[in-house]
Enzyme design. Structure first.
Site, mmCIF file in Angstrom:
data_model
loop_
_atom_site.group_PDB
_atom_site.id
_atom_site.type_symbol
_atom_site.label_atom_id
_atom_site.label_comp_id
_atom_site.label_asym_id
_atom_site.label_seq_id
_atom_site.Cartn_x
_atom_site.Cartn_y
_atom_site.Cartn_z
ATOM 1 N N ARG A 119 0.846 -1.060 -0.173
ATOM 2 C CA ARG A 119 -0.025 0.041 -0.023
ATOM 3 C C ARG A 119 0.846 1.170 0.233
ATOM 4 O O ARG A 119 0.411 2.321 0.463
ATOM 5 C CB ARG A 119 -0.840 -0.223 1.293
ATOM 6 N N LYS A 141 3.986 11.306 -11.457
ATOM 7 C CA LYS A 141 3.142 10.558 -12.259
ATOM 8 C C LYS A 141 3.815 9.297 -12.592
ATOM 9 O O LYS A 141 4.896 9.147 -12.942
ATOM 10 C CB LYS A 141 2.587 11.446 -13.521
ATOM 11 N N GLU A 183 11.326 17.866 -25.014
ATOM 12 C CA GLU A 183 10.673 18.355 -23.702
ATOM 13 C C GLU A 183 11.380 19.639 -23.307
ATOM 14 O O GLU A 183 10.624 20.146 -22.691
ATOM 15 C CB GLU A 183 10.723 17.001 -22.807
ATOM 16 N N LYS A 225 9.126 22.778 -14.353
ATOM 17 C CA LYS A 225 7.993 21.778 -14.136
ATOM 18 C C LYS A 225 7.827 21.743 -12.574
ATOM 19 O O LYS A 225 6.936 21.593 -12.303
ATOM 20 C CB LYS A 225 8.626 20.370 -14.635
ATOM 21 N N GLU A 235 -3.211 17.871 -11.357
ATOM 22 C CA GLU A 235 -3.981 18.471 -12.494
ATOM 23 C C GLU A 235 -5.150 18.461 -12.367
ATOM 24 O O GLU A 235 -6.220 18.399 -13.025
ATOM 25 C CB GLU A 235 -3.511 17.485 -13.684
ATOM 26 N N ARG A 240 -1.211 22.315 -14.102
ATOM 27 C CA ARG A 240 -0.502 21.481 -14.536
ATOM 28 C C ARG A 240 -0.721 20.812 -15.860
ATOM 29 O O ARG A 240 -0.048 20.374 -16.564
ATOM 30 C CB ARG A 240 -0.415 20.260 -13.574
ATOM 31 N N ASN A 244 1.059 19.362 -20.822
ATOM 32 C CA ASN A 244 0.676 18.456 -21.887
ATOM 33 C C ASN A 244 0.668 19.418 -23.093
ATOM 34 O O ASN A 244 0.416 18.655 -24.191
ATOM 35 C CB ASN A 244 -0.679 17.840 -21.753
ATOM 36 N N HIS A 247 1.089 17.025 -26.395
ATOM 37 C CA HIS A 247 0.907 15.541 -25.978
ATOM 38 C C HIS A 247 -0.379 15.156 -26.640
ATOM 39 O O HIS A 247 -0.690 13.962 -26.849
ATOM 40 C CB HIS A 247 1.049 15.398 -24.707
ATOM 41 N N HIS A 251 0.189 11.951 -28.393
ATOM 42 C CA HIS A 251 -0.281 10.693 -28.003
ATOM 43 C C HIS A 251 -1.031 9.846 -29.030
ATOM 44 O O HIS A 251 -0.919 8.524 -29.337
ATOM 45 C CB HIS A 251 -1.097 10.699 -26.839
ATOM 46 N N HIS A 265 8.607 8.826 -27.983
ATOM 47 C CA HIS A 265 7.602 9.767 -27.036
ATOM 48 C C HIS A 265 8.025 11.132 -27.292
ATOM 49 O O HIS A 265 7.250 12.016 -27.854
ATOM 50 C CB HIS A 265 7.708 9.665 -25.746
#
Length: 364
Positions: A119, A141, A183, A225, A235, A240, A244, A247, A251, A265
């Site tokens: 956990r 993330k 990036e 960042k 987000e 935030r 993206n 992105h 994506h 990527h």
């Protein structure tokens, strides 16, 4: 050494940027070891290139490595299950810290495993690709890919420390370095126009491996960042979401190419950034000169900026269908990160997908 902080109250942590950090890893990681041991998750490529160096840098601390296959295909249920089983077999406890030693795939996998084993236990990021150093290692993330889409199953789980050693990038090939550079450009385009001008002047030398330039660019991107993550960790406020930029389009391109090495990527992000700028021009939000400047810079570094560069012939409807699996979808609508110019990105929830289809059709 550059020391940056992600200010998240009790979950705050430092990001250290310095050449040679890997060789002095024990100075920063010994306190995370239990009984003189640290579990290190890496992949075959990174461990072969840098594993011995990390082990030496850990000094008296013993590295217990878990080595996974490299590549985006490893961000799967099967690899996650294998990693969790290995961690439990090694007796990982809640107070332990797992070290993620690799690129973005390893950071995502190790971070997600750390979020769910017992956990939740701690983890430390030692990113070894430029893309991971400036982006995925910071912000908490973690995720895997599933058939429905990229990064759709995961958790927010902040690391306890991030160690960035630019010298590990010496083993990267030029393509991987360019992918990470995309990036850095993204951060400049979000809200730092002076950084973009600096990149236009210094990008070629940076990509040539000039240490001082790499350090400056990495620190600038990470600072950007860290600032945004501290303002909007999960987000939920929209702030935030600016991270993206490129992105949503990118994506879709990754999905169309099967999340394979055909399109890295960072390459998808570069092409997606150009799409975002050109779409903003069509909506009369952004000066065409800014879009042309961005495309020219990315193209000059060898990054793809047109769908034809990637070899994609899919129509707009097919690419938009990929976008509909985006986890950021709200009420059936997608947030698009558009721009009013270099350094002026913003979130737009009013975009009609039919408009995006027509836009992409003209660029297929």
């Amino acid at each position: 050494m550059t020391i940056l902080n992600v200010a998240l109250g009790q979950r705050s942590y430092d990001i250290l940027v310095e050449e040679g950090l890997l060789d002095r890893a024990a100075d920063h990681l010994a306190g995370f070891a239990r009984d003189g041991r640290l579990i290190v998750v890496s992949d075959e490529t990174v461990w072969a290139a840098q594993g011995e160096r990390l082990s030496r840098g850990l000094g008296p601390v013993q590295a217990a490595p878990i080595i996974l296959p490299p590549g985006e295909a490893s961000k799967s249920w099967a690899t996650l299950a294998h990693l969790v089983d290995r961690l439990l077999a090694l007796g990982v406890e809640r107070r332990d810290h797992i070290v993620a030693f690799g690129g973005g795939v390893i950071g995502d996998l190790a971070g997600f495993a750390a979020a769910i084993v017992n956990r939740g236990c701690g983890f430390v990021q030692i990113p070894t690709s430029l893309l991971a150093q400036v982006d995925s290692s910071v912000g908490g993330k973690t995720a895997i890919n599933v058939p429905a889409g990229k990064n759709l199953v995961g958790a927010f789980h902040q690391p306890s420390l991030v160690l960035i050693d630019p010298t590990v990038l010496a083993t990267l090939d030029a393509r991987q370095l360019r992918a990470g550079y995309a990036e850095i450009v993204k951060y400049a385009l979000i809200e730092d126009a002076p950084l973009f001008a600096w990149l236009e002047e210094n990008g070629p030398a940076l990509l040539g491996g000039e240490p001082g330039l790499l350090h400056h660019a990495i620190a600038a991107a990470v600072a950007g960042k860290a600032r945004i993550v501290a303002e909007d960790e999960r987000e939920t406020l929209g702030r935030r979401a600016l991270l993206n930029l490129g992105h949503t389009f990118g994506h879709a391109l990754e999905a169309e190419t099967g999340y394979s090495d055909r399109l890295l990527h960072g390459e998808a992000v570069a092409a997606g950034i150009v799409c975002a700028f050109q779409f903003s021009v069509e909506r009369r939000l952004c000066p065409s000169a800014d879009a042309e400047r961005v495309q020219a810079h990315l193209a000059a570094t060898g990054l793809p900026t047109r769908l034809g560069d990637i070899g994609i012939a899919a129509d707009g409807r097919r690419l938009v269908a990929h976008m509909m699996h985006d986890k950021k979808r709200e009420g059936g609508r997608l947030p698009f990160i558009l721009t009013r110019g270099i350094g002026q990105a913003f979130v737009d929830m009013s975009v009609e997908l039919e408009e995006v289809e027509h836009f992409l059709d003209r660029r297929a």
